[in-house]
Write a protein that holds these residues in place. Structure first.
Motif, PDB file in Angstrom:
ATOM      1  N   PHE A 130       0.836  -1.201   0.000  1.00  7.38           N
ATOM      2  CA  PHE A 130       0.000   0.000   0.000  1.00  7.38           C
ATOM      3  C   PHE A 130       0.874   1.256   0.000  1.00  7.38           C
ATOM      4  CE2 PHE A 130      -2.610   3.176   2.339  1.00  7.38           C
ATOM      5  CZ  PHE A 130      -3.612   3.327   1.386  1.00  7.38           C
ATOM      6  N   ASP A 131       1.931   1.258   0.802  1.00  9.25           N
ATOM      7  CA  ASP A 131       2.835   2.407   0.856  1.00  9.25           C
ATOM      8  C   ASP A 131       3.496   2.651  -0.501  1.00  9.25           C
ATOM      9  OD1 ASP A 131       2.225   2.799   3.530  1.00  9.25           O
ATOM     10  OD2 ASP A 131       4.019   1.763   4.258  1.00  9.25           O
ATOM     11  N   LYS A 156       1.063   4.285  -2.848  1.00  7.80           N
ATOM     12  CA  LYS A 156       0.909   5.714  -2.530  1.00  7.80           C
ATOM     13  C   LYS A 156       2.027   6.529  -3.180  1.00  7.80           C
ATOM     14  CE  LYS A 156       0.420   5.382   1.985  1.00  7.80           C
ATOM     15  NZ  LYS A 156       0.198   5.700   3.410  1.00  7.80           N
ATOM     16  N   TRP A 157       3.247   5.989  -3.195  1.00  3.53           N
ATOM     17  CA  TRP A 157       4.349   6.699  -3.841  1.00  3.53           C
ATOM     18  C   TRP A 157       4.061   6.911  -5.326  1.00  3.53           C
ATOM     19  CZ3 TRP A 157       8.689   3.103  -1.605  1.00  3.53           C
ATOM     20  CH2 TRP A 157       8.860   3.391  -0.246  1.00  3.53           C
ATOM     21  N   TYR A 195       1.181   7.005  -6.891  1.00  2.00           N
ATOM     22  CA  TYR A 195       0.053   7.891  -7.166  1.00  2.00           C
ATOM     23  C   TYR A 195       0.215   9.267  -6.545  1.00  2.00           C
ATOM     24  CZ  TYR A 195      -2.198   4.031  -9.397  1.00  2.00           C
ATOM     25  OH  TYR A 195      -2.482   3.015 -10.266  1.00  2.00           O
ATOM     26  N   ASN A 196       1.360   9.534  -6.002  1.00  3.91           N
ATOM     27  CA  ASN A 196       1.675  10.854  -5.469  1.00  3.91           C
ATOM     28  C   ASN A 196       2.703  11.508  -6.391  1.00  3.91           C
ATOM     29  OD1 ASN A 196       1.951  13.095  -3.879  1.00  3.91           O
ATOM     30  ND2 ASN A 196       3.017  12.061  -2.210  1.00  3.91           N
TER      31      ASN A 196
END
Length: 166
Positions: free
Chosen positions: A9-10, A13-14, A16-17
């Motif tokens: 998950f982390d 996030k990278w 999609y950031n």
């Protein structure tokens, strides 16, 4: 398994950031877990049998001893050295380059040194007194050896036909 899924998950996030490049420390904390080696070292004890593995052994490995952390780190770094151009996520090489302003060659050199240091730490872990027996320690070491073999001639994990004969 919870830690493994959280690390996935982390990493998402990278991506999609705005393709965030984490610091090296941030990357290593997450990606050493996402490689799955720490979960493998724990689950590999299940098939050993009650006569070889005790609750104390499981408690020891679940608490992520240094030897297990270094084995997972080694696997991740070796993967990054051979497969970073194929993956769509940051690698330790990208993190080194961005954080420290290094060239790709210099960053690769730093990663190779960290691989050597991981082996030294694992070997030291086998020499020190630990609640785990030698058969348990060897499970962790053998996973690191497998990673070294898998990534010694390129990325033989993603492409098993990549392994050279001989």
């Amino acid at each position: 398994m919870k830690k493994l899924l959280q690390s996935y998950f982390d990493e998402v996030k990278w991506l999609y950031n705005d393709n965030y490049i984490p610091t090296l420390e941030e990357y290593l904390k997450v990606s050493a877990i996402s490689g799955g080696y720490m979960m493998l070292s724990t689950t590999s004890l299940v098939g050993m049998g009650d006569d070889q593995v005790s609750k104390k052994d499981f408690d020891w490995i679940v608490n992520e001893p240094l030897i297990d952390q270094e084995s997972a780190l080694l696997a991740r770094l070796l993967d990054d050295l051979v497969g970073d151009e194929y993956e769509e996520k940051p690698s330790s090489i990208h993190c080194y380059m961005r954080q420290y302003g290094l060239s790709e060659d210099d960053a690769r050199g730093q990663i190779k040194q960290r691989v050597k240091n991981a082996w030294k730490d694992m070997n030291q872990g086998c020499l020190e007194s630990t609640p785990a027996s030698m058969p348990i320690l060897m499970r962790v070491i053998n996973l690191a050896r497998a990673a070294q073999l898998i990534y010694s001639d390129g990325d033989c994990y993603t492409d098993p036909t990549n392994r050279k004969n001989g």
